[in-house]
Motif scaffolding. Structure first.
Motif, PDB file in Angstrom:
ATOM      1  N   SER A 103      10.592  36.860 -17.683  1.00 21.01           N
ATOM      2  CA  SER A 103      10.130  35.548 -18.140  1.00 21.01           C
ATOM      3  C   SER A 103       8.620  35.438 -17.999  1.00 21.01           C
ATOM      4  O   SER A 103       7.926  34.939 -18.895  1.00 21.01           O
ATOM      5  N   LYS A 104       8.107  35.901 -16.874  1.00 23.70           N
ATOM      6  CA  LYS A 104       6.663  35.841 -16.635  1.00 23.70           C
ATOM      7  C   LYS A 104       5.906  36.687 -17.658  1.00 23.70           C
ATOM      8  O   LYS A 104       4.919  36.241 -18.236  1.00 23.70           O
ATOM      9  N   VAL A 105       6.399  37.888 -17.902  1.00 25.44           N
ATOM     10  CA  VAL A 105       5.734  38.779 -18.862  1.00 25.44           C
ATOM     11  C   VAL A 105       5.794  38.205 -20.274  1.00 25.44           C
ATOM     12  O   VAL A 105       4.823  38.260 -21.015  1.00 25.44           O
ATOM     13  N   SER A 106       6.939  37.628 -20.635  1.00 21.26           N
ATOM     14  CA  SER A 106       7.058  37.112 -22.003  1.00 21.26           C
ATOM     15  C   SER A 106       6.153  35.907 -22.240  1.00 21.26           C
ATOM     16  O   SER A 106       5.727  35.674 -23.367  1.00 21.26           O
ATOM     17  N   LEU A 107       5.831  35.156 -21.189  1.00 24.15           N
ATOM     18  CA  LEU A 107       4.912  34.030 -21.347  1.00 24.15           C
ATOM     19  C   LEU A 107       3.449  34.452 -21.318  1.00 24.15           C
ATOM     20  O   LEU A 107       2.592  33.757 -21.841  1.00 24.15           O
TER      21      LEU A 107
END
Length: 118
Positions: free
Chosen positions: A64-68
């Motif tokens: 989730s962090k990487v995709s944001l």
């Protein structure tokens, strides 16, 4: 759906903190597993089941962090599509270098430990 840059930064920071907390929880669970007084298979299996669930959360929060994130802050590589290979090799090299840099102190500790008389 688009969110403002400041809101995105706040969410990324919250995900980062949550990820750090879940990773710390995993280390506490592993320590409890290693330090249990009884060495039966069943308690180890229960710890392994809990650890598998925690690992799923770690992967979820990290993804989730990487995709944001628009840019990987550790290696300064922009996210690219599969068809954009112009910076791919440089980014892979930067990621491997960043990983090696973070692992180096542990490798040095292992090398130093082997020098100790047992």
């Amino acid at each position: 759906m688009k969110i403002s840059q400041s809101a995105q930064s706040e969410v990324i920071e919250m995900l980062h903190q949550t990820l750090a907390t879940v990773i710390e929880l995993k280390t506490y669970i592993k320590q409890a597993q290693w330090n249990q007084q009884i060495n039966f298979y069943q308690p180890h299996a229960i710890y392994d089941e809990i650890l598998a669930i925690v690992e799923e959360y770690i992967n979820f929060f990290a993804a989730s962090k990487v995709s944001l994130s628009r840019v990987d802050t550790k290696t300064n590589c922009p996210k690219s599509s599969l068809n954009d290979s112009s910076n791919t090799i440089i980014c892979i090299k930067n990621r491997i270098t960043a990983l090696a840099t973070r692992l180096e102190p542990y490798a040095q500790l292992l090398r130093d430990t082997k020098k100790l008389p047992i």
